[in-house]
Design an enzyme around this catalytic site. Structure first.
Site, PDB file in Angstrom:
ATOM      1  N   GLU A   1       0.652  -1.319   0.503  1.00  0.00           N
ATOM      2  CA  GLU A   1       0.371  -0.244  -0.122  1.00  0.00           C
ATOM      3  C   GLU A   1       0.586   0.851   0.113  1.00  0.00           C
ATOM      4  O   GLU A   1       0.803   2.189   0.709  1.00  0.00           O
ATOM      5  CB  GLU A   1      -1.103  -0.273   0.938  1.00  0.00           C
ATOM      6  CG  GLU A   1      -2.102  -0.944   0.884  1.00  0.00           C
ATOM      7  CD  GLU A   1      -3.011  -1.251   2.472  1.00  0.00           C
ATOM      8  OE1 GLU A   1      -4.240  -1.462   2.350  1.00  0.00           O
ATOM      9  OE2 GLU A   1      -2.010  -1.317   3.717  1.00  0.00           O
TER      10      GLU A   1
HETATM   11  C1  TNX Z   1      -4.690  -3.762   4.992  1.00  0.00           C
HETATM   12  S1  TNX Z   1      -2.524  -6.085   4.461  1.00  0.00           S
HETATM   13  C2  TNX Z   1      -3.271  -3.806   5.490  1.00  0.00           C
HETATM   14  C3  TNX Z   1      -2.467  -3.186   6.924  1.00  0.00           C
HETATM   15  C4  TNX Z   1      -4.547  -3.640   7.267  1.00  0.00           C
HETATM   16  C5  TNX Z   1      -5.036  -4.246   7.084  1.00  0.00           C
HETATM   17  C6  TNX Z   1      -6.468  -4.275   7.795  1.00  0.00           C
HETATM   18  C7  TNX Z   1      -1.846  -5.087   3.873  1.00  0.00           C
HETATM   19  C8  TNX Z   1      -0.494  -5.806   3.737  1.00  0.00           C
HETATM   20  N1  TNX Z   1      -1.782  -3.948   4.878  1.00  0.00           N
HETATM   21  O1  TNX Z   1      -1.816  -2.300   7.109  1.00  0.00           O
HETATM   22  O2  TNX Z   1      -3.502  -3.666   8.694  1.00  0.00           O
HETATM   23  O3  TNX Z   1      -5.281  -4.024   6.040  1.00  0.00           O
HETATM   24  O4  TNX Z   1      -7.144  -5.531   7.779  1.00  0.00           O
END
Ligand code: TNX
Length: 523
Positions: free
Chosen positions: A337
């Site tokens: 992300e």
């Molecule tokens: C997505 S999964 C994220 C996390 C959050 C999570 C909450 C991922 C690699 N990144 O930063 O905590 O969703 O479900």
């Protein structure tokens, strides 16, 4: 060539006839999770008594400490001395658990295998073996043979200690819980926008400032390097490898707040408005200036500054210091992300991270987005969302660690009435968590492309062990079974009955579990 297989033997000198019936009189009906590969009932039962002794025929410190771990488990509830004796016993072929009226024999070709077998013995003994106060009862195991071996090499869970901080003792409890189900990896998410949780001696402000808070504004915290080593040692004694994660180049606000020169610019996060920030030409605020600490739950709004020399000194120092105190093979660089990092910058970041991880003797692991980098074929890509990245990784020769959010995310709520958890990916009831196959989950991917499965527990909505346990149980044993057991014949209707029989064991272990209506719990 004949190779002697080391054994641990549980031996009872005198057998007392006992009229009290054991709850499970046959080995094959004892509800073991993960399900062993092969179980055959024999005749009679093995009874643990005050005269029982543990024999170890391989007197290495490692084998002796496993025998000691078995004794320590048994002593409090039985009140038996459980002496350990070193003696040669004739060995049996194969890697197995043999239970006769006189012996419980653990044969394994590695100490790790023997340790896993002891988790089976715990589940073969009556539930009360998990209590810490002395019980007046008989301790019988039905006779028979269990042969066993894992399906996947990597069977793990992840704990996010960044969104909310968890103490060393809480992490140890987490390790105890996963080790009972034969998991062998614990991934620690040690940094995120909300907090930096591991001491870096060359960049002290990361923890002194960046570790000061958490989601909701609590006091946060961090592990000193000594405390991290203590966690590693505790995990090692349970044959669990720690995988440290420092999430970069996004999810990095706690570092940017501590050292402004690292700041590549942020979008000021406004709760509930940031989903799907486009990857790129946003105008970013505050380059090279320290940010504020952050206690909200938005993702994808912070980035490291690529063009500054300080950034790669930081990255090198962090990876070097953590690698030096991490015996396991992996270093996880996050990589997820990074929505405000320019795509070209992102690829350069991943390529540099990979070189630095390698230079420090580790293998890089990262969330699926890293597949966009020039990843080498031993880099491990953790699938959590998009099949296209899984395919990209496999095309580049990488192996996948399977953590699909819709199935394996321990932070997803069970249903709309759950007190904790998120549900952006799905509601995950116990049946859904169990009913999927990592080897067929993504089209075009097969078992040879996969090193295993990991169930991540993100901690935006949970801040103490009761809340952790509520989300872990009863889903965790199912994830462990998917990783360990053979997939032939796996079926929810059978599993739910076996799982239901674990309620007394959860209670004996003081586990706060979610009493799903889908499971026929026994008392
Ligand atoms: C997505 S999964 C994220 C996390 C959050 C999570 C909450 C991922 C690699 N990144 O930063 O905590 O969703 O479900």
């Amino acid at each position: 060539m004949y190779q002697r297989i080391p054994t641990i033997l549980l031996f009872t000198l005198f057998l007392f006839s006992c009229d009290k019936k054991n709850k499970y009189s046959e080995l094959s009906v004892v509800p073991i999770i993960p399900q062993p590969a092969y179980v055959e009932s024999g005749r009679g039962v093995f009874e643990l008594t005050k005269n029982s002794i543990i024999y170890v025929d391989t007197a290495t410190p490692e084998w002796l400490s496993i025998a000691e771990a078995l004794a320590e488990k048994i002593r409090p509830s039985t009140g038996f001395a459980m002496n350990i004796s070193v003696a040669q016993q004739p060995t049996l072929p194969g890697i197995r658990l043999d239970i006769t009226e006189k012996f419980v024999t653990v044969s394994a070709n590695t100490a790790q295998g023997a340790f896993r077998a002891i988790q089976t013995i715990r589940q073969l003994l009556p539930t009360s073996i998990e209590l810490t106060s002395r019980q007046d009862m008989s301790w019988k195991i039905p006779a028979g043979v269990i042969r066993d071996f894992p399906s996947y090499a990597y069977r793990g869970a992840m704990l996010d200690v960044a969104r909310h901080f968890f103490s060393v003792n809480e992490v140890k409890r987490f390790i105890d819980l996963i080790s009972l189900y034969k998991m062998n990896y614990l991934h620690l998410h040690l940094s995120d926008d909300q907090g930096w949780r591991i001491e870096i001696k060359s960049w002290p402000n990361l923890t002194l400032h960046g570790g000061k808070t958490e989601v909701g504004g609590g006091e946060g915290g961090y592990y000193t390097q000594e405390q991290y080593k203590e966690i590693i040692k505790y995990a090692q004694e349970r044959y669990i490898t720690i995988v440290p994660e420092i999430d970069m180049p996004g999810h990095i606000n706690s570092a940017l707040a501590s050292y402004g020169e690292l700041n590549g610019g942020t979008i000021v996060p406004v709760e509930g408005r940031l989903t799907n920030v486009a990857n790129s030409n946003k105008i970013l605020d505050g380059k090279s200036k320290p940010t504020e600490l952050y206690t909200g739950v938005e993702v994808g709004w912070s980035t490291l500054r690529l063009e500054k020399e300080a950034t790669f000194r930081f990255v090198e120092d962090v990876i070097r210091e953590i690698s030096a105190i991490t015996p396991g093979p992996y270093f996880h660089i996050g990589g997820d992300e990074a929505q405000v990092t320019k795509k070209e910058d992102y690829v350069q970041f991943i390529n540099r991270f990979q070189q630095i991880v390698k230079a420090n003797g580790k293998t890089m692991m990262g969330w699926e987005e890293i597949a966009q980098g020039e990843i080498g074929n031993n880099t491990i890509v953790q699938h959590w969302n998009l099949p296209k990245y899984a395919m990209m990784a496999v095309e580049k020769g990488s192996k996948l660690l399977m953590s699909p959010a819709k199935k394996a995310y321990l932070d997803m709520s069970y249903d709309s009435t759950s007190s904790f958890g998120l549900h952006w990916a799905a509601f995950i009831e116990v049946d859904s968590a169990y009913s999927w196959n990592p080897a067929t989950y993504v089209d075009g991917i097969s078992k040879e492309n996969i090193i295993g499965i990991e169930a991540p527990l993100w901690s935006e909505t949970i801040s103490n062990m009761d809340e952790v346990e509520y989300l872990l149980f009863p889903r965790l044993p199912g994830y462990a079974e998917i990783g360990w057991s053979q997939e032939t014949g796996r079926n929810w209707e059978e599993y739910k009955v076996r799982l239901g029989k674990h309620a007394p064991r959860f209670k004996a272990m003081n586990i706060d579990f979610y009493r799903s209506k889908l499971v026929p719990w026994t008392n």
